[in-house]
Design an enzyme around this catalytic site. Structure first.
Site, short mmCIF file in Angstrom:
data_model
loop_
_atom_site.label_atom_id
_atom_site.label_comp_id
_atom_site.label_asym_id
_atom_site.label_seq_id
_atom_site.Cartn_x
_atom_site.Cartn_y
_atom_site.Cartn_z
N LYS A 1 46.38 44.88 39.95
CA LYS A 1 46.89 44.29 38.70
C LYS A 1 47.79 45.26 37.93
O LYS A 1 48.89 44.89 37.48
CB LYS A 1 45.72 43.89 37.79
CG LYS A 1 44.85 42.79 38.31
CD LYS A 1 43.80 42.39 37.29
CE LYS A 1 42.77 43.46 37.02
NZ LYS A 1 41.86 43.69 38.15
N THR A 2 47.31 46.49 37.75
CA THR A 2 48.07 47.45 36.94
C THR A 2 49.41 47.75 37.56
O THR A 2 50.46 47.72 36.89
CB THR A 2 47.26 48.74 36.76
OG1 THR A 2 46.03 48.45 36.08
CG2 THR A 2 48.03 49.76 35.95
N GLU B 1 48.53 42.41 32.02
CA GLU B 1 47.52 42.57 33.06
C GLU B 1 46.32 41.73 32.66
O GLU B 1 45.66 42.00 31.66
CB GLU B 1 47.13 44.04 33.20
CG GLU B 1 46.04 44.26 34.23
CD GLU B 1 45.68 45.71 34.44
OE1 GLU B 1 44.58 45.98 34.95
OE2 GLU B 1 46.51 46.60 34.10
#
Length: 478
Positions: free
Chosen positions: A126-127, A170
């Site tokens: 995600k990041t 995110e």
């Protein structure tokens, strides 16, 4: 601590004076940055001082160390980190005063109000994917707002209040926070069950992603990786329900296909093919083949938002990485040190493969600090099996949540498929760097892996190796 969603969301500009309980965390600090940029009066508290608090003070926030009910005496809204307990004195006082109480997700929804939201979710990636997308959009001339879970290597920040109409977020599934967002583009990198202290079962975890897709606004779309079984199932089920789905991956049936991957120790490149049409090359200047999927996800999301292929590819090729994502920490005496946040077995496997590639002829020495006792309890076998990709392993005790009787790093040790002499269980944090340093030799790659504080081990290892080399070079040394 779980704060229920407000019955009616108030836009950020109408929240009045906002106090953050746990302002030093990655999630709340980013929201605080955005609110400060919008002229909102921000205060906050955290258990200890940090560089994050120093940076927020420089931006205009009042940040306290420790928790005291007096800190909420003159505020209108209190935003509470999920790590904060119900009996926190500021939370207790906020409830007594009848102040508006917001979770991290609700506060993030408030600052995203009125924007086109691109929400990046999934168990892993995600990041990196959300930060890649933000960088690519900036290169396209947009100025997106963003809030991600890690700091950019080049700017040192994890959030920005842009002038454009796009907000890249995110979307964290760990506490079901992503179910409060309403994205135009929802990205799902993978669906690999985690956080089973929050979810009743792997099936419950999968159902949460179905619900996330249901949050997509009319006219929006899902971007999903068909190389991941969970994301593929989600894509197929969503498409059957009439959702506009854009898939990516190496699979033959991917809408946006990754082809001709060229892997280097610290980078990779691939050809991107859209609906059978070759668009060009994307260079990925971070270690690990898994980042080709992250770059493809960001590229697919950028296309879905209406940006041109060429500029997106150029932007992705300029991406310089985020903190604690195979982050280079330094080298002394031929010993290189990297640090990564990987804490789930799947993440650890891809990071250890990247470390193996980057090490070349050298060995991989890992110092692993499990993040959360609950995750260790659920996955201790898998954590041990993943660590078998290293040559030498130092395992520390879990951190990040309340202790569970019998759940320590020792649970992992029997499941590491290495000879016993290559494995160390070290309960003392201060002794861990010593244990790592005494095992390394020139040419080795050290990877500190897991909980946030293990990142501090690497610099100490470099210092210890330097001291050892200096002592060996002194006249009379043997």
């Amino acid at each position: 601590m779980i704060v229920p969603p407000p019955s009616e969301l108030v836009p950020a500009e109408k929240l009045g004076r906002v106090h953050f309980v746990g302002i030093g965390g990655a999630g709340l600090s980013g929201i605080a940055r955005i609110m400060i940029a919008r002229g909102i009066t921000v205060t906050g508290s955290d258990a200890k001082d940090s560089r994050t608090l120093t940076a927020l003070r420089a931006l205009g926030a009042t940040c306290y160390v420790g928790h005291d009910p007096a800190y909420v005496a003159d505020v209108d809204t209190v935003v509470v980190s999920t790590a904060i307990k119900e009996n926190n004195p500021e939370v207790v006082e906020a409830r007594r005063r009848g102040l508006l109480l917001y979770s991290r997700a609700a506060a993030l929804s408030a600052v995203m109000e009125g924007r086109r939201v691109a929400a990046v979710s999934g168990a892993h990636g995600k990041t990196t994917t959300s930060s890649m997308l933000a960088v690519a959009l900036q290169h396209c001339g947009a100025d997106p707002s963003f809030a991600i879970g890690g700091n950019f290597n080049d700017t040192g920040t994890n959030a920005h209040d842009g002038t454009g109409d796009i907000f890249v977020v995110e979307a964290d599934e760990s506490d079901r926070a992503f179910l409060q967002y309403s994205p135009e583009v929802a990205v799902v990198t993978n669906v690999d069950p985690d956080h089973l202290d929050m979810y009743e079962s792997p099936e419950d975890y999968h159902r949460a992603f179905d619900a996330f897709v249901d949050r997509i606004v009319p006219g929006g779309c899902l971007v999903a990786c068909v190389d991941d079984p969970g994301a593929r199932r989600l894509a197929e089920a969503s498409r059957a329900r009439g959702v506009d789905v854009h898939t990516y991956g190496e699979a033959e049936d991917a809408d946006i296909r990754i082809e001709d991957v060229h892997q280097q120790p610290l980078s990779s490149s691939f050809e991107v093919v859209v609906q059978g049409r070759r668009e060009g090359t994307i260079d990925v200047h971070v270690a690990g083949r898994h980042h080709t999927w992250n770059a493809a996800a960001a590229y697919a999301a950028g296309l879905a938002l209406g940006f041109p292929s060429g500029e997106l590819r150029e932007g992705l090729s300029s991406y310089a990485g985020t903190r604690r994502r195979f982050e280079y920490k330094g080298m002394v005496g031929g010993v290189r040190v990297y640090d990564d946040y990987g804490h789930h077995p799947t993440e650890m496997l891809v990071n250890l493969r990247a470390a193996r590639g980057a090490a070349g002829e050298g060995r991989v020495v890992v110092c692993f600090r499990p993040l959360r006792h609950t995750r260790t309890q659920f996955f201790y076998r898998e954590l041990g099996e993943a660590l078998g990709l290293a040559d030498e392993v130092v395992v520390m005790d879990p951190t990040g949540d309340d202790p569970i009787p019998g759940v320590t790093g020792a649970l992992i040790i029997p499941h590491i498929p290495l000879p016993p002499e290559r494995i160390v269980y070290e309960r003392s944090w201060s002794a861990a760097p010593v244990r790592v340093a005494e095992r390394v030799r020139p040419g080795d790659l050290v990877l500190t892996l897991g909980a946030p504080d293990v990142a501090l081990v690497g610099p100490e290892v470099l210092e210890l190796v330097g001291d050892r080399l200096a002592a060996e070079s002194e006249p009379g040394a043997h």
